[in-house]
Motif scaffolding. Sequence first.
Motif, PDB file in Angstrom:
ATOM      1  N   ALA A 118      -3.291  -1.962  13.481  1.00 20.97           N
ATOM      2  CA  ALA A 118      -3.540  -3.400  13.588  1.00 20.97           C
ATOM      3  C   ALA A 118      -2.243  -4.172  13.822  1.00 20.97           C
ATOM      4  N   ILE A 119      -1.168  -3.760  13.161  1.00 23.70           N
ATOM      5  CA  ILE A 119       0.127  -4.431  13.325  1.00 23.70           C
ATOM      6  C   ILE A 119       0.665  -4.221  14.733  1.00 23.70           C
ATOM      7  N   GLN A 120       0.546  -2.996  15.238  1.00 24.24           N
ATOM      8  CA  GLN A 120       1.000  -2.726  16.601  1.00 24.24           C
ATOM      9  C   GLN A 120       0.236  -3.568  17.611  1.00 24.24           C
ATOM     10  N   ASP A 121      -1.087  -3.637  17.433  1.00 31.42           N
ATOM     11  CA  ASP A 121      -1.913  -4.462  18.329  1.00 31.42           C
ATOM     12  C   ASP A 121      -1.560  -5.939  18.181  1.00 31.42           C
ATOM     13  N   GLY A 122      -1.328  -6.348  16.940  1.00 31.25           N
ATOM     14  CA  GLY A 122      -0.990  -7.749  16.698  1.00 31.25           C
ATOM     15  C   GLY A 122       0.355  -8.132  17.282  1.00 31.25           C
ATOM     16  N   GLU A 123       1.329  -7.236  17.192  1.00 28.44           N
ATOM     17  CA  GLU A 123       2.650  -7.514  17.769  1.00 28.44           C
ATOM     18  C   GLU A 123       2.564  -7.639  19.278  1.00 28.44           C
ATOM     19  N   ALA A 160      -7.352   7.327   0.210  1.00 32.12           N
ATOM     20  CA  ALA A 160      -7.942   6.065   0.674  1.00 32.12           C
ATOM     21  C   ALA A 160      -6.867   5.078   1.122  1.00 32.12           C
ATOM     22  N   VAL A 161      -5.791   5.047   0.335  1.00 32.81           N
ATOM     23  CA  VAL A 161      -4.711   4.120   0.690  1.00 32.81           C
ATOM     24  C   VAL A 161      -3.994   4.598   1.955  1.00 32.81           C
ATOM     25  N   ILE A 162      -3.835   5.913   2.119  1.00 35.26           N
ATOM     26  CA  ILE A 162      -3.202   6.445   3.330  1.00 35.26           C
ATOM     27  C   ILE A 162      -4.006   6.054   4.562  1.00 35.26           C
ATOM     28  N   GLU A 163      -5.326   6.143   4.459  1.00 31.40           N
ATOM     29  CA  GLU A 163      -6.191   5.748   5.574  1.00 31.40           C
ATOM     30  C   GLU A 163      -6.056   4.248   5.856  1.00 31.40           C
ATOM     31  N   GLU A 164      -5.944   3.469   4.789  1.00 29.80           N
ATOM     32  CA  GLU A 164      -5.776   2.019   4.966  1.00 29.80           C
ATOM     33  C   GLU A 164      -4.454   1.715   5.675  1.00 29.80           C
ATOM     34  N   ALA A 219       0.829  -1.211   0.000  1.00 32.05           N
ATOM     35  CA  ALA A 219       0.000   0.000   0.000  1.00 32.05           C
ATOM     36  C   ALA A 219       0.858   1.253   0.000  1.00 32.05           C
ATOM     37  N   SER A 220       1.959   1.203   0.700  1.00 32.78           N
ATOM     38  CA  SER A 220       2.849   2.363   0.727  1.00 32.78           C
ATOM     39  C   SER A 220       3.339   2.711  -0.682  1.00 32.78           C
ATOM     40  N   LYS A 221       3.587   1.696  -1.480  1.00 31.38           N
ATOM     41  CA  LYS A 221       4.004   1.929  -2.860  1.00 31.38           C
ATOM     42  C   LYS A 221       2.850   2.489  -3.697  1.00 31.38           C
ATOM     43  N   GLU A 222       1.619   2.023  -3.393  1.00 21.67           N
ATOM     44  CA  GLU A 222       0.448   2.479  -4.142  1.00 21.67           C
ATOM     45  C   GLU A 222       0.197   3.971  -3.916  1.00 21.67           C
ATOM     46  N   ILE A 223       0.536   4.453  -2.713  1.00 21.91           N
ATOM     47  CA  ILE A 223       0.334   5.874  -2.424  1.00 21.91           C
ATOM     48  C   ILE A 223       1.152   6.727  -3.395  1.00 21.91           C
ATOM     49  N   GLY A 224       2.400   6.339  -3.563  1.00 26.85           N
ATOM     50  CA  GLY A 224       3.263   7.101  -4.473  1.00 26.85           C
ATOM     51  C   GLY A 224       2.750   7.076  -5.897  1.00 26.85           C
TER      52      GLY A 224
END
Length: 426
Positions: free
Chosen positions: A83-88, A72-76, A54-59
Amino acid sequence: MFDIKWIRDNAAAFDLAMARRGLGPQAERLVAIDDRRRSLVSDLQQAQERRNAASKEIGKAKASGDEAAAKAVIEEVAKLKTAIQDGEEAERAISAELQDALSVLPNMPHDDVPEGADESSNVELRRVGTPPVLDFEAKEHFEISGIQSGLAFERAARMSGSRFVLLQGQLARLERALGQFMIDLQTGEHGYMEVSPPLLVRDEALFGTSQLPKFAEDLFKTTDGRWLIPTAEVPLTNMVAGETLDEAALPMRVTALTPCFRSEAGSAGRDVRGMLRQHQFWKCELVSVTTPEQSAAELERMTACAEEVLKRLGLAYRVMALCTGDMGFGARRTYDIEVWLPGQDSFREISSCSVCDDFQARRMNARYRPNGEKGLRHVHTLNGSGIAVGRALIAVLENYQNADGSVTVPEALRPYMGGLSKIGAA
């Protein structure tokens, strides 16, 4: 500590081993925890991959002038980051849950260890020496008239409470002589390197040798969070914690003569008279670090090194193979050496020698680099008493007691006693 992958692949064998230790099935519960951890790790990997993409899609979206798509991608990405922080955090929690579940399980006994629930099922392997034939009624060590003034139990109790003794005069010297004799024998003839280790250790050291978390009540803890060692096994074995050794350095054999401190929380009412079971005592400890191929033979060698102390002192003893229900938590096989005590008319433990295989090494992350191989393997660890000084003192007093209340000094100890051949003459 066990390898969860091994448990997953050998669930039936693991449960059988735990059953021999008196526990119910464990594998299904442990694998279920690991399944949750694996699923969480998989979800995290997918989320991280999507975040990277997604980071690549933003560019790309910004480069094409599509601000709505970029927003939209930035919000995602922001949601993925949360979610990653919570998952870790959840992954750390479930990994800790798995480690906690594994850390309280005892080591698996070797297949040929005798079955049994308690010491009544231990198997006698051999007897060595002949108990002395006394022409008078044998006394326990604290009853021998000529040396009673050297056993100052009341003085010790006033300053420290019960299960302490203050040795005075010739008895203090005899205790010191025994310890010096043992450490000289193990270093001078048996090839152990002498170590003077710390007597205070952190949680990690006791976890590594498996006293923590299960046996905290048996230990003394200081106000700054450190622990008094219950045996020099702890610092000696932890010498290799976190290290990678060369195979050429193995076997590594070390020994130490140190005070040991135990709360004896589970021994209320046992051996309350005399100095058989104390909160503080001296012990000559033996530790070996080996390759897996060496460890079985090393246990026999270590036991022989401990036996030699009793042979030199002229004390009768027997060697017992402990059953599954009487072995220590971290052991896969244990031999107890029991010395004859005329005053009790029985054999009592004076040394315990155990092989732990890689059980402690996994907890300590202690490994070695095999010759000619690229990968690393966990070392095997062994520990044994070479031997307990206080109990050896009891054995000398009772086996060498004389009718007049004196005690003959064994030949092996006389050089350490200034040539004295007898103490406590009436």
